[in-house]
Motif scaffolding. Sequence first.
Motif, mmCIF file in Angstrom:
data_model
loop_
_atom_site.group_PDB
_atom_site.id
_atom_site.type_symbol
_atom_site.label_atom_id
_atom_site.label_comp_id
_atom_site.label_asym_id
_atom_site.label_seq_id
_atom_site.Cartn_x
_atom_site.Cartn_y
_atom_site.Cartn_z
ATOM 1 N N SER A 1 0.836 -1.204 0.000
ATOM 2 C CA SER A 1 0.000 0.000 0.000
ATOM 3 C C SER A 1 0.873 1.258 0.000
ATOM 4 N N LYS A 2 2.017 1.191 0.687
ATOM 5 C CA LYS A 2 2.950 2.323 0.696
ATOM 6 C C LYS A 2 3.615 2.499 -0.660
ATOM 7 N N HIS A 3 3.765 1.416 -1.396
ATOM 8 C CA HIS A 3 4.399 1.456 -2.718
ATOM 9 C C HIS A 3 3.332 1.136 -3.767
ATOM 10 N N ALA A 4 2.355 2.035 -3.856
ATOM 11 C CA ALA A 4 1.196 1.797 -4.721
ATOM 12 C C ALA A 4 1.577 1.622 -6.186
ATOM 13 N N TRP A 5 2.660 2.226 -6.610
ATOM 14 C CA TRP A 5 3.110 2.115 -8.002
ATOM 15 C C TRP A 5 3.448 0.669 -8.364
ATOM 16 N N LEU A 6 3.832 -0.117 -7.333
ATOM 17 C CA LEU A 6 4.236 -1.502 -7.554
ATOM 18 C C LEU A 6 3.108 -2.481 -7.235
ATOM 19 N N GLN A 7 2.198 -2.090 -6.397
ATOM 20 C CA GLN A 7 1.183 -2.990 -5.838
ATOM 21 C C GLN A 7 0.450 -3.812 -6.889
ATOM 22 N N GLY A 8 -0.020 -3.166 -7.948
ATOM 23 C CA GLY A 8 -0.800 -3.859 -8.967
ATOM 24 C C GLY A 8 0.014 -4.769 -9.864
ATOM 25 N N ARG A 9 1.333 -4.704 -9.745
ATOM 26 C CA ARG A 9 2.208 -5.514 -10.596
ATOM 27 C C ARG A 9 2.567 -6.860 -9.970
ATOM 28 N N ILE A 10 2.367 -6.998 -8.664
ATOM 29 C CA ILE A 10 2.853 -8.184 -7.959
ATOM 30 C C ILE A 10 1.833 -9.324 -7.992
ATOM 31 N N SER A 11 2.306 -10.504 -8.354
ATOM 32 C CA SER A 11 1.434 -11.678 -8.403
ATOM 33 C C SER A 11 1.705 -12.645 -7.254
ATOM 34 N N LEU B 1 14.222 0.610 -6.755
ATOM 35 C CA LEU B 1 13.529 -0.003 -7.889
ATOM 36 C C LEU B 1 12.596 1.005 -8.564
ATOM 37 N N LYS B 2 11.953 1.834 -7.768
ATOM 38 C CA LYS B 2 11.058 2.856 -8.323
ATOM 39 C C LYS B 2 11.831 3.822 -9.214
ATOM 40 N N LYS B 3 13.023 4.222 -8.776
ATOM 41 C CA LYS B 3 13.848 5.128 -9.587
ATOM 42 C C LYS B 3 14.239 4.463 -10.908
ATOM 43 N N LEU B 4 14.594 3.187 -10.836
ATOM 44 C CA LEU B 4 14.946 2.456 -12.059
ATOM 45 C C LEU B 4 13.744 2.365 -12.994
ATOM 46 N N GLN B 5 12.569 2.166 -12.414
ATOM 47 C CA GLN B 5 11.362 2.084 -13.230
ATOM 48 C C GLN B 5 11.055 3.425 -13.887
ATOM 49 N N ARG C 1 19.448 -6.814 -3.079
ATOM 50 C CA ARG C 1 19.917 -7.053 -1.715
ATOM 51 C C ARG C 1 21.281 -6.461 -1.421
ATOM 52 N N ILE C 2 21.966 -5.928 -2.452
ATOM 53 C CA ILE C 2 23.249 -5.249 -2.261
ATOM 54 C C ILE C 2 22.942 -3.777 -2.012
ATOM 55 N N SER C 3 23.315 -3.264 -0.879
ATOM 56 C CA SER C 3 22.935 -1.905 -0.452
ATOM 57 C C SER C 3 23.237 -0.847 -1.514
ATOM 58 N N GLY C 4 22.190 -0.139 -1.938
ATOM 59 C CA GLY C 4 22.349 0.973 -2.873
ATOM 60 C C GLY C 4 22.555 0.565 -4.313
ATOM 61 N N LYS C 5 22.505 -0.710 -4.611
ATOM 62 C CA LYS C 5 22.770 -1.172 -5.978
ATOM 63 C C LYS C 5 21.674 -2.130 -6.446
ATOM 64 N N ALA C 6 21.616 -2.277 -7.762
ATOM 65 C CA ALA C 6 20.679 -3.234 -8.352
ATOM 66 C C ALA C 6 21.389 -3.981 -9.467
ATOM 67 N N MET C 7 21.245 -5.299 -9.467
ATOM 68 C CA MET C 7 21.811 -6.122 -10.522
ATOM 69 C C MET C 7 20.647 -6.706 -11.337
ATOM 70 N N VAL C 8 20.683 -6.427 -12.622
ATOM 71 C CA VAL C 8 19.563 -6.816 -13.483
ATOM 72 C C VAL C 8 19.993 -7.957 -14.403
ATOM 73 N N ARG C 9 19.198 -9.004 -14.418
ATOM 74 C CA ARG C 9 19.462 -10.122 -15.320
ATOM 75 C C ARG C 9 18.356 -10.131 -16.387
ATOM 76 N N PHE C 10 18.773 -9.940 -17.605
ATOM 77 C CA PHE C 10 17.801 -9.886 -18.694
ATOM 78 C C PHE C 10 17.454 -11.293 -19.179
ATOM 79 N N ALA C 11 16.245 -11.419 -19.710
ATOM 80 C CA ALA C 11 15.806 -12.690 -20.261
ATOM 81 C C ALA C 11 16.506 -12.909 -21.603
ATOM 82 N N LEU C 12 16.817 -14.151 -21.890
ATOM 83 C CA LEU C 12 17.482 -14.475 -23.147
ATOM 84 C C LEU C 12 16.479 -14.507 -24.300
#
Length: 229
Positions: free
Chosen positions: A155-165, A198-202, A218-229
């Motif tokens: 609810s605090k992160h409403a921008w993400l709420q509707g995306r989570i399954s 994550l919101k900033k990246l989005q 989970r790495i403080s201040g960083k994000a590692m993205v793995r793209f689909a092949l």
Amino acid sequence: MLRSQIAFFLLIILLTTMVAGWREINKPGWFPLQEMRVSGLVNTPLTLATDTIGVEKGSNLLSVQPKQVQARLESLPWVRSVHVKRQFPSILMIRVVEKVAVGMVREGDRLFLVDEYGATIKPMEKEDPLMLPIIVSAPGEEKATQVVWLINLLSKHAWLQGRISEAVSYPGGRWTLYTKQGIKLLLSKRIDQELELLKKLQEQYAILDRKVRQVELRISGKAMVRFAL
């Protein structure tokens, strides 16, 4: 002495008349139930509610006990509370407040609908509304507490709420969230800060709208993205 005897006999006559009168007005012909007004039903079928109430049309309204009707309806899985009122001469008024489903929990291979307090409403069936996310609690953790915590977080992160399954909890306050597009979000107990990142990246890169398989946060201040092949 005579006055006392007369008073006693008058009292007996009065009580007898009152009892006879009470029995008379409790006969089906008096105050017959003509209409039952039930409001507040959303997920509970009206036919199920009326069958559960178990009061026939034409019954004497005086014989209908509001507390009994309340208890019967509150035994139904969706019903949270009930207010019953007899409106003479012929109407039974029933106001129902139903539980609000906010998600589902998975226990083994079964799904259960849960309300905003994290309490189980009922097992999920085909006719029930699909309520995402599906929540899987960490072993040994209090299910209701985790459900409430996660719902409040989203609810605090409403921008993400509707995306989570789906949301899976792990010991130590860690979570893995899955989006409806199948993206896996790995989160630590610093989940609020990580979702802000994550919101900033989005906002900058629309990361959740791309062909991404996993985002490691989970790495403080960083994000590692793995793209689909």
